[in-house]
Write a protein that holds these residues in place. Structure first.
Motif, PDB file in Angstrom:
ATOM      1  N   ASP A   1       4.068 -11.716 -14.702  1.00 51.11           N
ATOM      2  CA  ASP A   1       3.046 -11.540 -13.675  1.00 51.11           C
ATOM      3  C   ASP A   1       3.680 -11.222 -12.323  1.00 51.11           C
ATOM      4  O   ASP A   1       3.189 -10.377 -11.583  1.00 51.11           O
ATOM      5  CB  ASP A   1       2.180 -12.793 -13.550  1.00 51.11           C
ATOM      6  CG  ASP A   1       1.301 -13.009 -14.770  1.00 51.11           C
ATOM      7  OD1 ASP A   1       1.020 -12.010 -15.467  1.00 51.11           O
ATOM      8  OD2 ASP A   1       0.912 -14.161 -15.019  1.00 51.11           O
ATOM      9  N   LEU A   2       4.775 -11.897 -12.026  1.00 50.01           N
ATOM     10  CA  LEU A   2       5.473 -11.657 -10.763  1.00 50.01           C
ATOM     11  C   LEU A   2       6.029 -10.236 -10.710  1.00 50.01           C
ATOM     12  O   LEU A   2       5.936  -9.567  -9.677  1.00 50.01           O
ATOM     13  CB  LEU A   2       6.601 -12.671 -10.574  1.00 50.01           C
ATOM     14  CG  LEU A   2       7.374 -12.577  -9.267  1.00 50.01           C
ATOM     15  CD1 LEU A   2       6.458 -12.825  -8.083  1.00 50.01           C
ATOM     16  CD2 LEU A   2       8.514 -13.562  -9.267  1.00 50.01           C
ATOM     17  N   ASN A   3       6.587  -9.763 -11.816  1.00 49.11           N
ATOM     18  CA  ASN A   3       7.106  -8.392 -11.874  1.00 49.11           C
ATOM     19  C   ASN A   3       5.993  -7.377 -11.687  1.00 49.11           C
ATOM     20  O   ASN A   3       6.171  -6.364 -11.014  1.00 49.11           O
ATOM     21  CB  ASN A   3       7.814  -8.142 -13.200  1.00 49.11           C
ATOM     22  CG  ASN A   3       9.138  -8.876 -13.288  1.00 49.11           C
ATOM     23  OD1 ASN A   3       9.717  -9.245 -12.279  1.00 49.11           O
ATOM     24  ND2 ASN A   3       9.591  -9.104 -14.497  1.00 49.11           N
TER      25      ASN A   3
ATOM     26  N   LEU B   1       2.893  -3.923  -5.502  1.00 50.90           N
ATOM     27  CA  LEU B   1       3.174  -3.977  -4.066  1.00 50.90           C
ATOM     28  C   LEU B   1       4.071  -2.821  -3.635  1.00 50.90           C
ATOM     29  O   LEU B   1       3.810  -2.165  -2.623  1.00 50.90           O
ATOM     30  CB  LEU B   1       3.828  -5.319  -3.718  1.00 50.90           C
ATOM     31  CG  LEU B   1       4.191  -5.523  -2.255  1.00 50.90           C
ATOM     32  CD1 LEU B   1       2.940  -5.545  -1.392  1.00 50.90           C
ATOM     33  CD2 LEU B   1       4.981  -6.798  -2.088  1.00 50.90           C
ATOM     34  N   ILE B   2       5.104  -2.538  -4.406  1.00 50.44           N
ATOM     35  CA  ILE B   2       5.999  -1.424  -4.083  1.00 50.44           C
ATOM     36  C   ILE B   2       5.251  -0.095  -4.176  1.00 50.44           C
ATOM     37  O   ILE B   2       5.411   0.780  -3.328  1.00 50.44           O
ATOM     38  CB  ILE B   2       7.244  -1.441  -4.988  1.00 50.44           C
ATOM     39  CG1 ILE B   2       8.122  -2.626  -4.613  1.00 50.44           C
ATOM     40  CG2 ILE B   2       8.029  -0.139  -4.884  1.00 50.44           C
ATOM     41  CD1 ILE B   2       9.292  -2.852  -5.531  1.00 50.44           C
TER      42      ILE B   2
ATOM     43  N   LEU C   1       3.086   0.204  -1.090  1.00 51.76           N
ATOM     44  CA  LEU C   1       3.910   0.534   0.072  1.00 51.76           C
ATOM     45  C   LEU C   1       4.399   1.971   0.023  1.00 51.76           C
ATOM     46  O   LEU C   1       4.477   2.644   1.063  1.00 51.76           O
ATOM     47  CB  LEU C   1       5.088  -0.438   0.175  1.00 51.76           C
ATOM     48  CG  LEU C   1       4.732  -1.872   0.567  1.00 51.76           C
ATOM     49  CD1 LEU C   1       5.961  -2.763   0.469  1.00 51.76           C
ATOM     50  CD2 LEU C   1       4.128  -1.928   1.956  1.00 51.76           C
ATOM     51  N   ASP C   2       4.719   2.464  -1.162  1.00 56.53           N
ATOM     52  CA  ASP C   2       5.124   3.871  -1.312  1.00 56.53           C
ATOM     53  C   ASP C   2       3.993   4.807  -0.910  1.00 56.53           C
ATOM     54  O   ASP C   2       4.216   5.784  -0.193  1.00 56.53           O
ATOM     55  CB  ASP C   2       5.538   4.168  -2.747  1.00 56.53           C
ATOM     56  CG  ASP C   2       6.931   3.688  -3.065  1.00 56.53           C
ATOM     57  OD1 ASP C   2       7.682   3.391  -2.124  1.00 56.53           O
ATOM     58  OD2 ASP C   2       7.259   3.617  -4.265  1.00 56.53           O
ATOM     59  N   VAL C   3       2.800   4.523  -1.374  1.00 59.57           N
ATOM     60  CA  VAL C   3       1.645   5.371  -1.032  1.00 59.57           C
ATOM     61  C   VAL C   3       1.399   5.346   0.475  1.00 59.57           C
ATOM     62  O   VAL C   3       1.180   6.396   1.092  1.00 59.57           O
ATOM     63  CB  VAL C   3       0.393   4.926  -1.817  1.00 59.57           C
ATOM     64  CG1 VAL C   3      -0.855   5.609  -1.290  1.00 59.57           C
ATOM     65  CG2 VAL C   3       0.571   5.196  -3.297  1.00 59.57           C
TER      66      VAL C   3
ATOM     67  N   ILE D   1      10.774   9.235  -1.225  1.00 56.65           N
ATOM     68  CA  ILE D   1      10.016   7.985  -1.370  1.00 56.65           C
ATOM     69  C   ILE D   1       9.481   7.843  -2.796  1.00 56.65           C
ATOM     70  O   ILE D   1       9.497   6.752  -3.368  1.00 56.65           O
ATOM     71  CB  ILE D   1       8.886   7.916  -0.332  1.00 56.65           C
ATOM     72  CG1 ILE D   1       9.480   7.800   1.070  1.00 56.65           C
ATOM     73  CG2 ILE D   1       7.955   6.746  -0.614  1.00 56.65           C
ATOM     74  CD1 ILE D   1       8.465   7.971   2.186  1.00 56.65           C
ATOM     75  N   ALA D   2       9.007   8.941  -3.378  1.00 53.12           N
ATOM     76  CA  ALA D   2       8.433   8.868  -4.720  1.00 53.12           C
ATOM     77  C   ALA D   2       9.503   8.671  -5.804  1.00 53.12           C
ATOM     78  O   ALA D   2       9.293   7.927  -6.750  1.00 53.12           O
ATOM     79  CB  ALA D   2       7.630  10.137  -5.011  1.00 53.12           C
ATOM     80  N   LEU D   3      10.651   9.320  -5.646  1.00 54.61           N
ATOM     81  CA  LEU D   3      11.688   9.247  -6.674  1.00 54.61           C
ATOM     82  C   LEU D   3      12.578   8.013  -6.545  1.00 54.61           C
ATOM     83  O   LEU D   3      13.149   7.553  -7.527  1.00 54.61           O
ATOM     84  CB  LEU D   3      12.543  10.513  -6.656  1.00 54.61           C
ATOM     85  CG  LEU D   3      11.799  11.807  -7.013  1.00 54.61           C
ATOM     86  CD1 LEU D   3      12.721  13.006  -6.841  1.00 54.61           C
ATOM     87  CD2 LEU D   3      11.246  11.742  -8.425  1.00 54.61           C
ATOM     88  N   LEU D   4      12.725   7.511  -5.334  1.00 57.21           N
ATOM     89  CA  LEU D   4      13.529   6.306  -5.084  1.00 57.21           C
ATOM     90  C   LEU D   4      12.655   5.295  -4.348  1.00 57.21           C
ATOM     91  O   LEU D   4      12.810   5.111  -3.133  1.00 57.21           O
ATOM     92  CB  LEU D   4      14.766   6.645  -4.244  1.00 57.21           C
ATOM     93  CG  LEU D   4      15.687   7.729  -4.784  1.00 57.21           C
ATOM     94  CD1 LEU D   4      16.695   8.141  -3.734  1.00 57.21           C
ATOM     95  CD2 LEU D   4      16.380   7.236  -6.040  1.00 57.21           C
ATOM     96  N   PRO D   5      11.750   4.629  -5.040  1.00 52.51           N
ATOM     97  CA  PRO D   5      10.728   3.825  -4.366  1.00 52.51           C
ATOM     98  C   PRO D   5      11.256   2.800  -3.362  1.00 52.51           C
ATOM     99  O   PRO D   5      10.827   2.801  -2.209  1.00 52.51           O
ATOM    100  CB  PRO D   5       9.997   3.129  -5.506  1.00 52.51           C
ATOM    101  CG  PRO D   5      10.272   3.933  -6.704  1.00 52.51           C
ATOM    102  CD  PRO D   5      11.602   4.571  -6.492  1.00 52.51           C
TER     103      PRO D   5
END
Length: 63
Positions: free
Chosen positions: A3-5, A11-12, A15-17, A40-44
């Motif tokens: 669940d944490l993962n 969340l990541i 933040l990327d969007v 940003i998309a390839l290396l989140p």
């Protein structure tokens, strides 16, 4: 633990969007916007850190 993962992944992704939206709202050239969006998309995680540093007071000179 799973669940944490999952929460961390969502969340990541969020933040990327938000970072990509912020990239497209800036006044930099379209080519740079495309490059930043791809980074940003390839290396989140790394892309988010790089964008944060670039948008800070130190990095504004380089954009």
């Amino acid at each position: 633990m799973d669940d944490l993962n999952g929460i961390l992944a969502v969340l990541i992704l969020l933040l990327d969007v938000l970072a990509i939206v912020q990239v497209w709202r800036t006044r930099i050239e379209t080519g740079r916007k495309i490059i930043w969006s791809l980074v940003i998309a390839l290396l989140p995680v790394v892309g988010l850190i790089m964008w944060f540093v670039a948008m800070s007071r130190i990095g504004k000179v380089r954009l």
